[in-house]
Every structure is written in C-alpha cells, then in structure tokens.
Scaffold this motif. Structure first.
Motif, short mmCIF file in Angstrom:
data_model
loop_
_atom_site.label_atom_id
_atom_site.label_comp_id
_atom_site.label_asym_id
_atom_site.label_seq_id
_atom_site.Cartn_x
_atom_site.Cartn_y
_atom_site.Cartn_z
N ALA A 19 -8.20 0.18 7.96
CA ALA A 19 -7.10 1.04 8.40
C ALA A 19 -6.55 1.73 7.16
N ALA A 20 -5.71 2.72 7.36
CA ALA A 20 -5.07 3.38 6.23
C ALA A 20 -4.31 2.34 5.42
N GLY A 21 -4.52 2.36 4.12
CA GLY A 21 -3.86 1.41 3.23
C GLY A 21 -4.70 0.19 2.89
N VAL A 22 -5.69 -0.12 3.71
CA VAL A 22 -6.55 -1.29 3.46
C VAL A 22 -7.63 -0.90 2.45
N SER A 23 -7.76 -1.68 1.40
CA SER A 23 -8.80 -1.40 0.41
C SER A 23 -9.96 -2.37 0.50
N LYS A 24 -9.75 -3.54 1.08
CA LYS A 24 -10.84 -4.52 1.23
C LYS A 24 -10.73 -5.18 2.60
N THR A 25 -11.78 -5.08 3.38
CA THR A 25 -11.77 -5.81 4.64
C THR A 25 -12.33 -7.21 4.40
N PHE A 26 -11.70 -8.15 5.03
CA PHE A 26 -12.08 -9.56 4.92
C PHE A 26 -11.91 -10.12 6.32
N PRO A 27 -13.01 -10.40 7.00
CA PRO A 27 -12.92 -10.73 8.43
C PRO A 27 -12.16 -12.01 8.73
N LYS A 28 -11.53 -12.02 9.90
CA LYS A 28 -10.94 -13.26 10.42
C LYS A 28 -12.11 -14.12 10.87
N ARG A 29 -11.93 -15.42 10.74
CA ARG A 29 -12.99 -16.33 11.19
C ARG A 29 -12.37 -17.57 11.79
N ASP A 30 -12.79 -17.91 12.98
CA ASP A 30 -12.55 -19.22 13.56
C ASP A 30 -11.14 -19.76 13.32
N GLN A 31 -10.15 -19.03 13.76
CA GLN A 31 -8.74 -19.43 13.66
C GLN A 31 -8.22 -19.56 12.24
N TRP A 32 -8.89 -18.98 11.26
CA TRP A 32 -8.31 -18.93 9.92
C TRP A 32 -7.11 -17.99 9.94
N ASN A 33 -6.93 -17.31 11.05
CA ASN A 33 -5.82 -16.37 11.15
C ASN A 33 -4.59 -17.03 11.75
N GLY A 34 -4.36 -18.31 11.47
CA GLY A 34 -3.16 -18.99 11.95
C GLY A 34 -1.91 -18.22 11.55
N THR A 35 -1.88 -17.71 10.35
CA THR A 35 -0.82 -16.83 9.86
C THR A 35 -1.45 -15.96 8.78
N SER A 36 -0.73 -14.93 8.38
CA SER A 36 -1.23 -14.12 7.26
C SER A 36 -1.28 -14.96 5.98
N ALA A 37 -0.40 -15.94 5.84
CA ALA A 37 -0.44 -16.82 4.67
C ALA A 37 -1.72 -17.66 4.66
N LEU A 38 -2.12 -18.18 5.81
CA LEU A 38 -3.37 -18.94 5.89
C LEU A 38 -4.56 -18.03 5.59
N TYR A 39 -4.51 -16.82 6.07
CA TYR A 39 -5.53 -15.82 5.76
C TYR A 39 -5.61 -15.61 4.25
N ALA A 40 -4.46 -15.50 3.58
CA ALA A 40 -4.42 -15.33 2.13
C ALA A 40 -4.98 -16.57 1.42
N VAL A 41 -4.71 -17.76 1.95
CA VAL A 41 -5.28 -18.99 1.38
C VAL A 41 -6.80 -18.90 1.42
N ARG A 42 -7.34 -18.47 2.54
CA ARG A 42 -8.79 -18.36 2.67
C ARG A 42 -9.34 -17.35 1.67
N ILE A 43 -8.66 -16.23 1.49
CA ILE A 43 -9.08 -15.23 0.51
C ILE A 43 -9.11 -15.86 -0.88
N ALA A 44 -8.06 -16.59 -1.24
CA ALA A 44 -8.00 -17.23 -2.55
C ALA A 44 -9.16 -18.21 -2.73
N LEU A 45 -9.40 -19.04 -1.73
CA LEU A 45 -10.48 -20.03 -1.83
C LEU A 45 -11.84 -19.36 -1.95
N GLU A 46 -12.04 -18.28 -1.21
CA GLU A 46 -13.32 -17.58 -1.25
C GLU A 46 -13.49 -16.77 -2.54
N HIS A 47 -12.40 -16.60 -3.29
CA HIS A 47 -12.47 -15.89 -4.57
C HIS A 47 -12.32 -16.85 -5.76
N GLY A 48 -12.72 -18.09 -5.54
CA GLY A 48 -12.85 -19.03 -6.64
C GLY A 48 -11.65 -19.87 -7.00
#
Length: 167
Positions: free
Chosen positions: A71-100
């Motif tokens: 969408a406008a403003g989004v620079s990186k898409t990172f898909p939701k997976r299997d209820q990792w979208n409990g909150t945007s904070a949980l989504y951010a946790v997943r991003i952090a974990l997947e980035h080392g």
C-alpha cells in the motif's frame, strides 16, 4: 548480541521506555508510535496497511515500513502467517526474530484493557483474540522475547529478571 526493542502504543509506553533507558537495541516502532517515538528507528511495523501512508508521513527519514500487504507508504511487505498477527506488536516481534534478533524486548504492549498513549477505544473486546495469538506462539518466542509490562510481562517475563539480556 543482537537485541531489538519493539515499541507499542499503550499509555504505559513512556514508563516502559524510561525503565529501558538508553540500552542499545534496534527499534521497531508499531503503528502510531512510529511518529511519536523520538529515538532512532530500525523500522516501523503495522498490520494496518491501509494506514501506512499516515504512519510514514508522521516520521521523516529513511527507514523501512513493514506491512503484510503493499500500500502507499509500505516499503517492505512481510506476510502474516498462522495467527502471528495477534497484534501489530506480535507482528513486529516476528519481524525482529526473522531478521536475526537474539533478544526482543517489548515496550508499550501490555495487552491489557488500558488506554493507548493517544485517544482510542479500549482493546477489551479483542483481548482474548490477541492473547490467543501470543499464547499460541509462546513455545517459539519464550526464550528470546520479554516484555516490560502487563499481561505480556506476566506471560514472557521481564527483561531485567536474571541475566537474560546478557545470556
């Protein structure tokens, strides 16, 4: 150690950040905290791609904004997976974990029915769903994620307990 700090938008965020102090971490700000957080960002994250342009406009500079859909403003898409979208904070946790991330500390995401730092509706009607998302992934995150406050702190532990940050 590669430590990330996920900064949510509950009213307790300012106390959580004060307690965190100036400890080094890569910061991922979530939703409206993207514009309100005054420190350096590693990234922003939101499950609300329809608001990404607003979040992007709230903070100048070069930093990636992750969202599950383009969408406008989004620079990186990172898909939701299997209820990792409990909150945007949980989504951010997943991003952090997947980035080392070796360690992820969550501030301002207590998952209680308290207010946001801005005027908004209570999370009360969504708490069971959000907590279910976090609970489902406890086995995957419990060793590498801690929280500064609230229900998430009770579930995950506090980052200053023991020597967790230095392990």
């Amino acid at each position: 150690m590669n430590t990330f700090l996920v900064v949510g938008s509950a009213a307790c965020v300012w106390d959580d950040l004060a307690a965190w102090g100036g400890r080094p971490a890569k910061v991922i700000a979530v939703n409206r905290m993207i514009g309100a957080y005054k420190g350096r960002l590693w990234a922003g994250a939101t499950l609300h791609h329809e608001q990404a342009e607003e979040f992007r406009a709230s903070r100048p500079g070069k930093w990636p904004l992750f969202a599950p859909e383009q969408a406008a403003g989004v620079s990186k898409t990172f898909p939701k997976r299997d209820q990792w979208n409990g909150t945007s904070a949980l989504y951010a946790v997943r991003i952090a974990l997947e980035h080392g991330a070796d360690r992820v500390v969550v501030a301002g995401a207590p998952l209680d029915d308290g207010p946001h730092f801005y005027e908004s509706d209570s999370l009360r009607r969504w708490l069971a769903q959000y907590r279910m998302g976090w609970t489902k992934h406890m086995p995957q995150i419990k060793d590498r994620v801690r929280s500064m406050s609230g229900w998430t702190r009770e579930a995950l532990g506090h980052p200053f307990e023991g020597d967790w940050l230095n392990d």
